[in-house]
Design an enzyme around this catalytic site. Structure first.
Site, PDB file in Angstrom:
ATOM      1  N   ASP A  52       0.873  -1.165   0.000  1.00  0.00           N
ATOM      2  CA  ASP A  52       0.000   0.000   0.000  1.00  0.00           C
ATOM      3  C   ASP A  52       0.916   1.223   0.000  1.00  0.00           C
ATOM      4  O   ASP A  52       2.110   1.101   0.283  1.00  0.00           O
ATOM      5  CB  ASP A  52      -0.884  -0.019   1.268  1.00  0.00           C
ATOM      6  CG  ASP A  52      -1.709   1.248   1.405  1.00  0.00           C
ATOM      7  OD1 ASP A  52      -2.249   1.716   0.382  1.00  0.00           O
ATOM      8  OD2 ASP A  52      -1.814   1.770   2.531  1.00  0.00           O
ATOM      9  N   ASP A  57      -0.081   5.230   0.885  1.00  0.00           N
ATOM     10  CA  ASP A  57      -0.291   6.188   1.988  1.00  0.00           C
ATOM     11  C   ASP A  57      -0.153   5.486   3.338  1.00  0.00           C
ATOM     12  O   ASP A  57      -0.849   4.512   3.606  1.00  0.00           O
ATOM     13  CB  ASP A  57      -1.700   6.795   1.903  1.00  0.00           C
ATOM     14  CG  ASP A  57      -1.902   7.682   0.679  1.00  0.00           C
ATOM     15  OD1 ASP A  57      -1.155   8.663   0.535  1.00  0.00           O
ATOM     16  OD2 ASP A  57      -2.795   7.375  -0.125  1.00  0.00           O
TER      17      ASP A  57
END
Lengths: 306, 306
Positions: A27, A29
């Site tokens: 991922d 952020d």
């Protein structure tokens, strides 16, 4: 990799875990960066993984950038990444509408210019991007002109979200054959220093509530994001690790797809939350318990440098 | 008034019901008008009730008008009403913040100019009314300047609702001592010809989702609206009738306050929905079963004219 779940990953176990996988999904952020600042050591981790022959992919619910824009941001921050390795929901939503929905028609887009670009790249025209301020009165709003070619409403992150856009999406969705797709349900976008701004999930819920319909969401934890990676690169779930900072999206996606899962604590979720899921005795919540956790993905560095 | 609930009101029962009450509370949208068109016969019903010595009040979740604006609209449509008899959520929210919350400070208002006027009438200053377009980038949004005097966020119907307003409300609400009040949760505003536009409930849910906090709502079915009427005019619940078109707001308010209830079918809810609540066997849903229903409040006319 036997033993109980939600274990702190350190020492020899890091190497053991890395040896057990060929591919790593990250991922973005809260994992490799926060806002515009890279997590210290993240670029080194990514680059060393690739040097050691691992395939690395980026799977983000954030719909505000095209693959190209992500690759450029990563390059600035020192990551050795090309755009084919990035799977954001701007791109994946376009692929979803094209390949799964087999959409023939236009999209009413509540989203960014990046989403417009990704839609157009797969040959889907849109209407709606940009500001849409209020004018007239209620009866005008209820009778707002609709584009008859629009066959789907797509809701992503839209800084120009407005009452008029909510109304326009609602009027399209009163047509029962109009498809309804959302990029993701993340309710907040975490930034540097513990700050945050409202996420796409807030906008999507407003549209769903008005329309009294539920959108199909493309982003994590829906397995479609992993399917996109797997179908293009032939990833074996059994030899793949998902690394994320959110239990309800990243870790659940990993569990849903049979991947190994690693929670990093530089973002949204905490170990206490993971343990609460584990101890709940609730079957539905076990998918949100990661196999391992680290303080930061920089904790993988010693094993990679060794 | 014995017998089973949800009975069609006609014949001698109309007179019997009217004889049993001194006060009648009417919802507005879908009951006495739809958009700018009066329900045929509604003005006659209201005026005759008053001539017969009944006290008539208007209790609406719609926050887009001041009491004065409602009285003016009613006058144009032929209703003999003065503003003291009108209880809208613009007015009631101001009273709620002043008397229940005992607010000392400003309000961040996501709402109409009418709400601003009602707040100022009770001596509460606001900030936020009017357009608030996006500018800058995410870190600017997260660090948007906040007014230190703001001690409450009030969400009502706001045609200028925007991402920036959602973000501003969210940033205020991260302060745990900031009060959080909504006018109502109606998800749609019904208009003429079966049309509708998104209601305040959609906007409120977006703010609640971002803030991960639940607002206190002033509107129906919360008993506060009835309390406002009762405390000012000394209404006996036992001799009061609530007339409305929505089971989940109007009829539930009536049940919550011990009033007699009458559903009219010129708006949102149907008899089938009322019967489904009745037959559900679910205690929580019994409050949404009206004592009686009529096709239109014009069905009260023969008894009033007789």
């Amino acid at each position: 990799m036997s033993g109980s779940k939600c274990a702190r990953l350190s020492g020899a176990r890091v190497q053991q875990l890395l040896d057990s996988v060929d591919s790593v999904l990250f991922d973005c952020d809260g994992v490799i960066w926060r806002g515009d600042q890279a997590i210290p050591g993240a670029a080194q981790v990514i680059n060393l993984l690739k040097e050691k022959g691992k395939r690395v992919f980026f799977v983000t619910n954030n719909s505000s950038k095209t693959r190209k824009m992500y690759a450029e941001k990563m390059s600035v921050l020192g990551f050795d990444v090309n755009e084919e390795e990035v799977f954001g929901t701007a791109y994946c939503s376009a692929v979803y509408l094209k390949t799964v929905c087999k959409l023939e028609g236009k999209v009413y887009l509540m989203g960014s210019d990046a989403m417009r670009q990704e839609l157009e790249a797969v040959g889907i025209q849109q209407t709606g991007v940009g500001p849409d301020h209020i004018s007239g009165k209620q009866t005008d709003w209820a009778n707002v002109p609709l584009d008859p070619e629009v066959k789907a409403v797509l809701v992503g992150f839209d800084a120009h979200f407005s009452y008029m856009k909510l109304n326009r999406a609602f009027q399209y969705l009163t047509q029962q054959d109009c498809l309804f797709v959302g990029t993701n349900r993340d309710t907040r976008l975490p930034l540097e220093g513990g700050k945050a701004v409202p996420g796409t999930g807030c906008l999507l819920l407003a549209v769903e509530t008005a329309a009294q319909r539920q959108a199909q969401t493309v982003g994590k934890p829906n397995h479609f994001m992993f399917d996109c990676v797997a179908s293009k690169f032939g990833v074996d779930p059994d030899r793949c690790l998902m690394v994320g900072d959110r239990l309800d999206t990243d870790i659940l996606l990993g569990s849903n797809c049979g991947l190994k899962t690693l929670l990093t604590l530089t973002g949204v979720s905490t170990v206490a939350e993971a343990e609460a899921h584990q101890q709940s005795g609730c079957a539905e919540r076990q998918g949100m318990v990661p196999d391992f956790y680290v303080e930061s993905i920089a904790d993988l560095l010693p094993a990679l440098q060794g």
